[in-house]
Design a protein around this motif. Structure first.
Motif, PDB file in Angstrom:
ATOM      1  N   GLU B  86       0.915  -1.136   0.026  1.00 17.60           N
ATOM      2  CA  GLU B  86      -0.047   0.062  -0.033  1.00 17.60           C
ATOM      3  C   GLU B  86       0.682   1.135  -0.088  1.00 17.60           C
ATOM      4  N   LYS B  87       2.091   1.204   0.099  1.00 17.42           N
ATOM      5  CA  LYS B  87       2.928   2.243   0.344  1.00 17.42           C
ATOM      6  C   LYS B  87       4.030   2.348  -0.576  1.00 17.42           C
ATOM      7  N   ALA B  88       3.934   1.484  -1.666  1.00 15.15           N
ATOM      8  CA  ALA B  88       4.901   1.616  -2.629  1.00 15.15           C
ATOM      9  C   ALA B  88       4.447   2.688  -3.893  1.00 15.15           C
ATOM     10  N   SER B  89       5.519   3.351  -4.353  1.00 14.55           N
ATOM     11  CA  SER B  89       5.756   4.050  -5.486  1.00 14.55           C
ATOM     12  C   SER B  89       5.818   3.230  -6.886  1.00 14.55           C
ATOM     13  N   PHE B  90       5.357   2.963  -7.813  1.00 17.65           N
ATOM     14  CA  PHE B  90       5.366   1.983  -8.600  1.00 17.65           C
ATOM     15  C   PHE B  90       6.386   2.441  -9.793  1.00 17.65           C
ATOM     16  N   GLY B  91       7.306   3.624  -9.557  1.00 16.79           N
ATOM     17  CA  GLY B  91       8.198   3.881 -10.591  1.00 16.79           C
ATOM     18  C   GLY B  91       7.636   3.850 -12.123  1.00 16.79           C
ATOM     19  N   SER B  92       8.522   3.027 -12.968  1.00 15.66           N
ATOM     20  CA  SER B  92       8.119   2.991 -14.074  1.00 15.66           C
ATOM     21  C   SER B  92       6.752   2.488 -14.490  1.00 15.66           C
ATOM     22  N   PHE B  93       6.089   1.782 -13.986  1.00 13.90           N
ATOM     23  CA  PHE B  93       4.908   1.427 -14.043  1.00 13.90           C
ATOM     24  C   PHE B  93       3.659   2.427 -13.966  1.00 13.90           C
ATOM     25  N   GLU B  94       4.146   3.474 -13.356  1.00 10.95           N
ATOM     26  CA  GLU B  94       3.295   4.749 -13.251  1.00 10.95           C
ATOM     27  C   GLU B  94       3.129   5.571 -14.606  1.00 10.95           C
ATOM     28  N   ALA B  95       3.931   5.108 -15.448  1.00 11.63           N
ATOM     29  CA  ALA B  95       4.157   5.804 -16.663  1.00 11.63           C
ATOM     30  C   ALA B  95       2.607   6.138 -17.423  1.00 11.63           C
ATOM     31  N   TYR B  96       1.655   5.424 -17.278  1.00 10.94           N
ATOM     32  CA  TYR B  96       0.514   5.500 -17.988  1.00 10.94           C
ATOM     33  C   TYR B  96      -0.141   6.805 -17.589  1.00 10.94           C
ATOM     34  N   TRP B  97      -0.124   7.433 -16.413  1.00  8.14           N
ATOM     35  CA  TRP B  97      -0.871   8.605 -16.012  1.00  8.14           C
ATOM     36  C   TRP B  97       0.158   9.764 -16.293  1.00  8.14           C
ATOM     37  N   VAL B  98       1.487   9.392 -16.205  1.00  8.34           N
ATOM     38  CA  VAL B  98       2.547  10.636 -16.450  1.00  8.34           C
ATOM     39  C   VAL B  98       2.530  10.854 -17.708  1.00  8.34           C
ATOM     40  N   SER B  99       1.882   9.950 -18.649  1.00  9.67           N
ATOM     41  CA  SER B  99       1.810  10.494 -20.213  1.00  9.67           C
ATOM     42  C   SER B  99       0.774  11.633 -20.242  1.00  9.67           C
ATOM     43  N   PHE B 100      -0.012  11.442 -19.443  1.00  7.76           N
ATOM     44  CA  PHE B 100      -1.366  12.478 -19.753  1.00  7.76           C
ATOM     45  C   PHE B 100      -0.744  13.600 -18.927  1.00  7.76           C
ATOM     46  N   TYR B 101      -0.084  13.878 -18.117  1.00  7.73           N
ATOM     47  CA  TYR B 101       0.246  15.078 -17.616  1.00  7.73           C
ATOM     48  C   TYR B 101       1.438  15.797 -18.383  1.00  7.73           C
ATOM     49  N   ALA B 102       2.298  14.691 -18.902  1.00  5.35           N
ATOM     50  CA  ALA B 102       3.490  15.095 -19.674  1.00  5.35           C
ATOM     51  C   ALA B 102       2.779  16.055 -20.977  1.00  5.35           C
ATOM     52  N   ILE B 118      10.577  16.278 -12.953  1.00  6.69           N
ATOM     53  CA  ILE B 118      11.030  15.429 -11.825  1.00  6.69           C
ATOM     54  C   ILE B 118      10.515  13.864 -11.965  1.00  6.69           C
ATOM     55  N   VAL B 119       9.174  14.016 -12.153  1.00 10.85           N
ATOM     56  CA  VAL B 119       8.155  12.667 -12.073  1.00 10.85           C
ATOM     57  C   VAL B 119       8.672  11.936 -13.353  1.00 10.85           C
ATOM     58  N   LYS B 120       8.772  12.486 -14.590  1.00  9.60           N
ATOM     59  CA  LYS B 120       9.301  11.835 -15.721  1.00  9.60           C
ATOM     60  C   LYS B 120      10.535  11.174 -15.537  1.00  9.60           C
ATOM     61  N   GLU B 121      11.618  11.966 -14.835  1.00 11.89           N
ATOM     62  CA  GLU B 121      12.874  11.257 -14.674  1.00 11.89           C
ATOM     63  C   GLU B 121      12.570  10.091 -13.708  1.00 11.89           C
ATOM     64  N   ILE B 122      11.707  10.066 -12.883  1.00 11.88           N
ATOM     65  CA  ILE B 122      11.463   8.907 -11.856  1.00 11.88           C
ATOM     66  C   ILE B 122      11.137   7.703 -12.749  1.00 11.88           C
ATOM     67  N   VAL B 123       9.984   7.941 -13.341  1.00 10.46           N
ATOM     68  CA  VAL B 123       9.263   6.797 -14.161  1.00 10.46           C
ATOM     69  C   VAL B 123      10.147   6.319 -15.394  1.00 10.46           C
ATOM     70  N   LYS B 124      11.286   7.170 -15.820  1.00  7.96           N
ATOM     71  CA  LYS B 124      12.213   6.584 -16.869  1.00  7.96           C
ATOM     72  C   LYS B 124      13.209   5.895 -16.068  1.00  7.96           C
ATOM     73  N   HIS B 125      13.698   5.894 -14.987  1.00  8.54           N
ATOM     74  CA  HIS B 125      14.814   5.548 -14.500  1.00  8.54           C
ATOM     75  C   HIS B 125      14.675   4.644 -13.067  1.00  8.54           C
ATOM     76  N   CYS B 126      13.491   4.587 -12.755  1.00  9.25           N
ATOM     77  CA  CYS B 126      13.425   3.792 -11.466  1.00  9.25           C
ATOM     78  C   CYS B 126      12.271   2.626 -11.466  1.00  9.25           C
ATOM     79  N   GLY B 127      12.340   1.549 -10.667  1.00 14.34           N
ATOM     80  CA  GLY B 127      11.364   0.706 -10.677  1.00 14.34           C
ATOM     81  C   GLY B 127      10.601   1.201  -9.247  1.00 14.34           C
ATOM     82  N   VAL B 128       9.772   0.092  -8.511  1.00 13.70           N
ATOM     83  CA  VAL B 128       9.288   0.260  -7.565  1.00 13.70           C
ATOM     84  C   VAL B 128      10.007   0.732  -6.528  1.00 13.70           C
TER      85      VAL B 128
END
Lengths: 56, 202
Positions: B86-102, B118-128
Motif C-alpha cells: 500500500e505504500k509503494a510508488s510503482f516507478g516505471s509502471f506509473e508511466a500511464y498517468w504521467v503520459s497524460f500530465y506530460a 522530476i516525475v518523468k525522470e523517476i518513471v524513466k529511471h526507477c522501478g518500484v
C-alpha cells in the motif's frame, strides 16, 4: 516505527500536479479518456495490480 | 479554461501513449544515479531532508527491506511485508498517468513547473520504490515482460521476471503461484478441450 511517507508519486499526482494551480485551467474531461482507456493505461495498471498481489 | 484541443495537439496523443508505454515496459537496468537524482529532487521539492538510498533487485526483495526499515528490526512478519504494497510508488509502471500530465504540460498552453520533469525522470529511471524520512528503498525494473493479447502471459516460465529470479507466473493475465500450478492448469484445460472435441465427434 520509522516515519514512512505516503505513496510519493500519488502525492504529486493528486496534491501537486493537479491541484497546485499548474493545470487548473485545463478541463481534463476534454481528452483524458483517450489516455485513461489506452493500452498504455491498461497494460501498466494490470502489471501494478499483479505485482501488488504478489507482495506478501 | 481550455475546453478543446486542436487537431495538431490531438495528433500528438498517440506519440505520448507509445513513448510512455515503452517507458513502462522497459526492461533495461535502472540508471541509478539518475533515479537517485530525481527522487532526491522530489524530496527537495517537498522540503524533506535528503535521503540515503538502498537498492534491491525486485519489488519483493524491496518490500522486505522496506518492512525491515519501517519496523527497525530484521525479523519482520509476512503481514508487515504485505503492508508495504500500500505504500509503494510503482516507478516505471506509473508511466500511464504521467503520459497524460506530460502531454498537458508540454503540448497545451498551461503553466508548467519543474515537478513534471522530476516525475518523468523517476518513471524513466526507477522501478518500484518506498520513501521514508531519510531513506529510500529503490528496486530494479524487470529483466523480462511477456505479453499475449496485451495481458501477462508466458506458458514456459515467468511472465514478469526480475534479476533475482522472482516474478509472476501468468497465463492470459491470470497469475499463478508457481510454474507447477500453472502447468497443471494448462494441462487441465487441454484435457477439457480434448474431451469436448471427442464428445462432439462421437
Amino acid at each position: 516505527m520509522r516515519k514512512q511517507y505516503s505513496v510519493m508519486l500519488h502525492v504529486f499526482r493528486i496534491e501537486h500536479l493537479f491541484s497546485r494551480g499548474v493545470y487548473v485551467d485545463y478541463d481534463s474531461k476534454v481528452d483524458s479518456n483517450i489516455f485513461y482507456t489506452s493500452d498504455c493505461d491498461n497494460q501498466l495498471r494490470r502489471i501494478k495490480i499483479a505485482i501488488a498481489k504478489e507482495i506478501k | 479554461m481550455i475546453t478543446s484541443i486542436t487537431k495538431e495537439q490531438e495528433a500528438k496523443i498517440p506519440q505520448y501513449l507509445e513513448e510512455y508505454l515503452a517507458i513502462g515496459l522497459s526492461t533495461t537496468p535502472c540508471d541509478r544515479p539518475r533515479a537517485e537524482a530525481a527522487i532526491r529532487a522530489s524530496y527537495s521539492y517537498l522540503k524533506y531532508d535528503e535521503p540515503e538510498f538502498v537498492w534491491a533487485d525486485s519489488p519483493y526483495a524491496g518490500a522486505k527491506l522496506a518492512a525491515q526499515y519501517a519496523a527497525g528490526r530484521k525479523d519482520v512478519t509476512p503481514e508487515e511485508i504485505a503492508a508495504q504494497k500500500e505504500k509503494a510508488s510503482f516507478g516505471s509502471f506509473e508511466a500511464y498517468w504521467v503520459s497524460f500530465y506530460a502531454f498537458v504540460a508540454e503540448q497545451l498552453p498551461v503553466q508548467k513547473d519543474e515537478l513534471i520533469d522530476i516525475v518523468k525522470e523517476i518513471v524513466k529511471h526507477c522501478g518500484v520504490y518506498w520513501t521514508f524520512d531519510g531513506r529510500v528503498v529503490c528496486t530494479e525494473k524487470p529483466v523480462a515482460i511477456h505479453f499475449k493479447d496485451k495481458k501477462l502471459h508466458n506458458p514456459n516460465g515467468l511472465a514478469l521476471e526480475y534479476k533475482d529470479g522472482s516474478g509472476i507466473f501468468a497465463l492470459y493475465g491470470k497469475a499463478y503461484a508457481s510454474l507447477l500450478e500453472m502447468t497443471i492448469q494448462k494441462e487441465v484445460e487441454a484435457a477439457n478441450t480434448d474431451g469436448r472435441r471427442s464428445r462432439e465427434s462421437a
